[in-house]
Motif scaffolding. Sequence first.
Motif, mmCIF file in Angstrom:
data_model
loop_
_atom_site.group_PDB
_atom_site.id
_atom_site.type_symbol
_atom_site.label_atom_id
_atom_site.label_comp_id
_atom_site.label_asym_id
_atom_site.label_seq_id
_atom_site.Cartn_x
_atom_site.Cartn_y
_atom_site.Cartn_z
ATOM 1 N N UNK A 1 -28.513 -66.087 5.834
ATOM 2 C CA UNK A 1 -29.645 -66.977 6.087
ATOM 3 C C UNK A 1 -30.750 -66.632 5.097
ATOM 4 N N UNK A 2 -31.325 -67.666 4.470
ATOM 5 C CA UNK A 2 -32.418 -67.473 3.525
ATOM 6 C C UNK A 2 -33.699 -68.098 4.053
ATOM 7 N N UNK A 3 -34.835 -67.470 3.753
ATOM 8 C CA UNK A 3 -36.122 -68.119 3.928
ATOM 9 C C UNK A 3 -36.618 -68.535 2.544
ATOM 10 N N UNK A 4 -37.837 -69.054 2.458
ATOM 11 C CA UNK A 4 -38.349 -69.558 1.186
ATOM 12 C C UNK A 4 -38.402 -68.456 0.127
ATOM 13 N N UNK A 5 -38.906 -67.283 0.495
ATOM 14 C CA UNK A 5 -38.992 -66.193 -0.473
ATOM 15 C C UNK A 5 -37.608 -65.742 -0.914
ATOM 16 N N UNK A 6 -36.667 -65.701 0.037
ATOM 17 C CA UNK A 6 -35.310 -65.302 -0.302
ATOM 18 C C UNK A 6 -34.638 -66.288 -1.229
ATOM 19 N N UNK A 7 -34.903 -67.594 -1.007
ATOM 20 C CA UNK A 7 -34.335 -68.622 -1.883
ATOM 21 C C UNK A 7 -34.892 -68.483 -3.298
ATOM 22 N N UNK A 8 -36.198 -68.247 -3.406
ATOM 23 C CA UNK A 8 -36.818 -68.091 -4.726
ATOM 24 C C UNK A 8 -36.244 -66.883 -5.449
ATOM 25 N N UNK A 9 -36.046 -65.781 -4.714
ATOM 26 C CA UNK A 9 -35.496 -64.575 -5.329
ATOM 27 C C UNK A 9 -34.052 -64.795 -5.767
ATOM 28 N N UNK A 10 -33.282 -65.503 -4.949
ATOM 29 C CA UNK A 10 -31.873 -65.738 -5.279
ATOM 30 C C UNK A 10 -31.737 -66.638 -6.499
ATOM 31 N N UNK A 11 -32.667 -67.567 -6.666
ATOM 32 C CA UNK A 11 -32.639 -68.433 -7.851
ATOM 33 C C UNK A 11 -32.800 -67.626 -9.132
ATOM 34 N N UNK A 12 -33.404 -66.440 -9.010
ATOM 35 C CA UNK A 12 -33.591 -65.576 -10.177
ATOM 36 C C UNK A 12 -32.449 -64.569 -10.339
ATOM 37 N N UNK A 13 -31.911 -64.089 -9.224
ATOM 38 C CA UNK A 13 -30.951 -62.983 -9.290
ATOM 39 C C UNK A 13 -29.506 -63.401 -9.095
ATOM 40 N N UNK A 14 -29.277 -64.606 -8.590
ATOM 41 C CA UNK A 14 -27.924 -65.080 -8.322
ATOM 42 C C UNK A 14 -27.798 -66.541 -8.678
ATOM 43 N N UNK B 1 -36.443 -76.295 -6.587
ATOM 44 C CA UNK B 1 -36.901 -74.913 -6.661
ATOM 45 C C UNK B 1 -36.584 -74.381 -8.060
ATOM 46 N N UNK B 2 -37.550 -73.813 -8.752
ATOM 47 C CA UNK B 2 -37.278 -73.313 -10.107
ATOM 48 C C UNK B 2 -36.094 -72.348 -10.142
ATOM 49 N N UNK B 3 -35.167 -72.641 -11.029
ATOM 50 C CA UNK B 3 -33.974 -71.817 -11.165
ATOM 51 C C UNK B 3 -32.773 -72.333 -10.415
ATOM 52 N N UNK B 4 -32.975 -73.292 -9.502
ATOM 53 C CA UNK B 4 -31.859 -73.841 -8.737
ATOM 54 C C UNK B 4 -31.003 -74.756 -9.614
ATOM 55 N N UNK B 5 -29.721 -74.819 -9.302
ATOM 56 C CA UNK B 5 -28.756 -75.620 -10.052
ATOM 57 C C UNK B 5 -28.376 -76.843 -9.236
ATOM 58 N N UNK B 6 -28.365 -78.010 -9.866
ATOM 59 C CA UNK B 6 -27.993 -79.241 -9.163
ATOM 60 C C UNK B 6 -26.506 -79.239 -8.842
ATOM 61 N N UNK B 7 -26.171 -79.432 -7.549
ATOM 62 C CA UNK B 7 -24.779 -79.413 -7.094
ATOM 63 C C UNK B 7 -24.633 -80.351 -5.900
ATOM 64 N N UNK B 8 -24.701 -81.674 -6.128
ATOM 65 C CA UNK B 8 -24.646 -82.613 -4.994
ATOM 66 C C UNK B 8 -23.439 -82.377 -4.103
ATOM 67 N N UNK B 9 -23.686 -82.275 -2.812
ATOM 68 C CA UNK B 9 -22.596 -81.982 -1.873
ATOM 69 C C UNK B 9 -21.571 -83.111 -1.822
ATOM 70 N N UNK B 10 -21.981 -84.315 -2.204
ATOM 71 C CA UNK B 10 -21.051 -85.445 -2.192
ATOM 72 C C UNK B 10 -19.897 -85.248 -3.160
#
Length: 283
Positions: free
Chosen positions: A157-170, A195-204
């Motif tokens: 489970x991620x919160x906002x801070x965890x998502x931001x950190x993961x966008x940088x480290x994973x 979110x900066x660093x996130x990769x587009x991956x449409x679930x469709x």
Amino acid sequence: MNAIISASELVSALAGPHPPVLLDVRWQLSLAAAAGAPPFDGRAAYRAGHLPGAVFVDLDEELASAPGGHGRHPLPDLEVFGAAMRRAGVSSAAPVVVYDGGLGWGAARAWWLLRWTGHPDVRVLDGGLPSWEGPLETSVPQPAEGDFVPAPGAAGLLDADGAAALARSGVLLDARAGERYRGEVEPIDRVGGHIPGAVSAPTTENVGADGRFLSAGELGARFKELGVSQGSPVGVYCGSGVSAAHEVLALAVAGIPAALYVGSWSEWSSDPGRPVAVGPDPR
């Protein structure tokens, strides 16, 4: 254990010595509803016909809390969620199969919540109700009370801070449509973008034309192209934590564990202080 089950496999499981509990989570994201049109009525669809023995579960009322500062579909109150699962006959020692109207998003949300709260044996019917060729029933079953007690923490489970950190480290995957990721349109939330660093991956793109998941090999290849490698931490978000659960499910089919940012873009974008990226580039 495979995270999904085919209709033919479900027929066999229902005829076996330990038939699964069936949950009907028909739900539909309606952009028209956001514009004032009547929302989709999952209960009415359930009453019109459902898998024999299935119990309806309301995503908005039982699989999420009321919309607010943590997004449109924040985590449910665990007492409400647990009571809903026990009412439906869910017990820790009994398998569970979840289905919806075919999109898979509602079923995936229930699947993820049950996994996150410790249920050891839950699967999603691949293709949902349209894949079922057997009889339907309209009567509402009254199963024996289950004994499932949610124990959160069994899945990521991620919160906002965890998502931001993961966008940088994973690898942080954005499961929304590409045009929403790029910020070209935003029909629901305060601002478009990602979110900066996130990769587009449409679930469709995780399913075929029939609405069923691509093979594990095909999904693995897709996620590899998106930057996911063995051992790399992976997280997913979407608009409100529903379609992202479907992408976490697709990753599980490919054998890749992933965490879910439940608040997703509806939470992230509600805070003007959080950075927003636009365009096709992750940064």
